[in-house]
Design a protein around this motif. Structure first.
Motif, short mmCIF file in Angstrom:
data_model
loop_
_atom_site.label_atom_id
_atom_site.label_comp_id
_atom_site.label_asym_id
_atom_site.label_seq_id
_atom_site.Cartn_x
_atom_site.Cartn_y
_atom_site.Cartn_z
N GLN A 20 -6.21 13.39 -7.28
CA GLN A 20 -7.19 13.02 -8.30
C GLN A 20 -8.21 14.13 -8.51
OE1 GLN A 20 -8.88 9.25 -7.22
NE2 GLN A 20 -6.87 8.25 -7.13
N MET A 21 -8.65 14.74 -7.41
CA MET A 21 -9.62 15.84 -7.53
C MET A 21 -9.00 17.04 -8.25
SD MET A 21 -11.46 15.60 -3.82
CE MET A 21 -12.53 17.00 -4.10
N TYR A 22 -7.76 17.35 -7.93
CA TYR A 22 -7.06 18.44 -8.60
C TYR A 22 -6.95 18.16 -10.09
CZ TYR A 22 -3.50 21.91 -9.72
OH TYR A 22 -2.83 22.96 -10.29
N GLN A 23 -6.58 16.94 -10.43
CA GLN A 23 -6.42 16.58 -11.83
C GLN A 23 -7.75 16.67 -12.58
OE1 GLN A 23 -4.16 13.05 -12.43
NE2 GLN A 23 -4.35 13.09 -14.64
N ARG A 24 -8.81 16.25 -11.96
CA ARG A 24 -10.12 16.35 -12.61
C ARG A 24 -10.54 17.81 -12.80
NH1 ARG A 24 -13.36 11.48 -9.62
NH2 ARG A 24 -12.32 9.82 -10.77
N ALA B 81 0.83 -1.20 0.00
CA ALA B 81 0.00 0.00 0.00
C ALA B 81 0.86 1.25 0.00
CB ALA B 81 -0.92 -0.01 1.22
N VAL B 82 1.96 1.22 0.71
CA VAL B 82 2.86 2.37 0.75
C VAL B 82 3.54 2.56 -0.60
CG1 VAL B 82 4.96 3.30 1.80
CG2 VAL B 82 3.24 2.20 3.24
N GLU B 83 3.99 1.46 -1.18
CA GLU B 83 4.69 1.54 -2.46
C GLU B 83 3.78 1.97 -3.60
OE1 GLU B 83 6.48 -2.25 -3.07
OE2 GLU B 83 8.04 -1.93 -1.56
N HIS B 84 2.50 1.64 -3.53
CA HIS B 84 1.59 1.94 -4.62
C HIS B 84 0.53 2.95 -4.23
CE1 HIS B 84 3.30 -1.98 -5.71
NE2 HIS B 84 3.28 -1.46 -6.92
N GLY B 85 0.76 3.68 -3.17
CA GLY B 85 -0.21 4.65 -2.67
C GLY B 85 -0.20 5.94 -3.43
N ALA B 86 0.00 7.03 -2.72
CA ALA B 86 -0.13 8.37 -3.30
C ALA B 86 0.86 8.62 -4.42
CB ALA B 86 0.06 9.41 -2.20
N SER B 87 2.04 8.04 -4.35
CA SER B 87 3.03 8.33 -5.37
C SER B 87 2.72 7.64 -6.70
CB SER B 87 4.42 7.92 -4.89
OG SER B 87 4.46 6.55 -4.65
N ALA B 88 2.06 6.49 -6.66
CA ALA B 88 1.81 5.77 -7.90
C ALA B 88 0.49 6.20 -8.53
CB ALA B 88 1.79 4.27 -7.63
N GLY B 89 -0.61 6.10 -7.80
CA GLY B 89 -1.91 6.41 -8.37
C GLY B 89 -2.45 7.74 -7.92
N GLY B 90 -1.85 8.31 -6.93
CA GLY B 90 -2.30 9.60 -6.42
C GLY B 90 -3.38 9.42 -5.37
N GLY B 91 -3.34 10.29 -4.43
CA GLY B 91 -4.37 10.29 -3.41
C GLY B 91 -5.62 10.99 -3.92
N ILE B 92 -6.63 11.05 -3.08
CA ILE B 92 -7.89 11.65 -3.50
C ILE B 92 -7.72 13.13 -3.84
CG2 ILE B 92 -8.64 12.16 -1.14
CD1 ILE B 92 -10.91 11.00 -4.02
N ALA B 93 -6.89 13.85 -3.09
CA ALA B 93 -6.68 15.27 -3.38
C ALA B 93 -6.03 15.46 -4.74
CB ALA B 93 -5.83 15.92 -2.29
#
Length: 57
Positions: A18-22, A4-16
């Motif tokens: 993702q919201m920014y990108q949208r 989870a740490v390895e594939h968390g915010a750095s890989a797929g991005g956190g909710i913030a």
């Protein structure tokens, strides 16, 4: 947990992220230290000018 740490915010991005990108259509970028210092200096100058003007001098 390690996965989870390895594939968390750095890989797929956190909710913030993702919201920014949208909202903006691009991934968020971290500003460089130089840019941050320039923006802080500009804000401090503007705040000082407003305080000076409000003081009536």
């Amino acid at each position: 947990m390690r996965d989870a740490v390895e594939h968390g915010a750095s890989a797929g991005g956190g909710i913030a992220e993702q919201m920014y990108q949208r909202e903006h259509g691009v991934r968020p970028r971290i500003a460089s230290e130089v840019v941050l210092r320039e923006r802080l200096a500009q804000a401090a100058t503007a705040a000082l000018a407003r305080a000076f003007a409000a003081d009536g001098r």
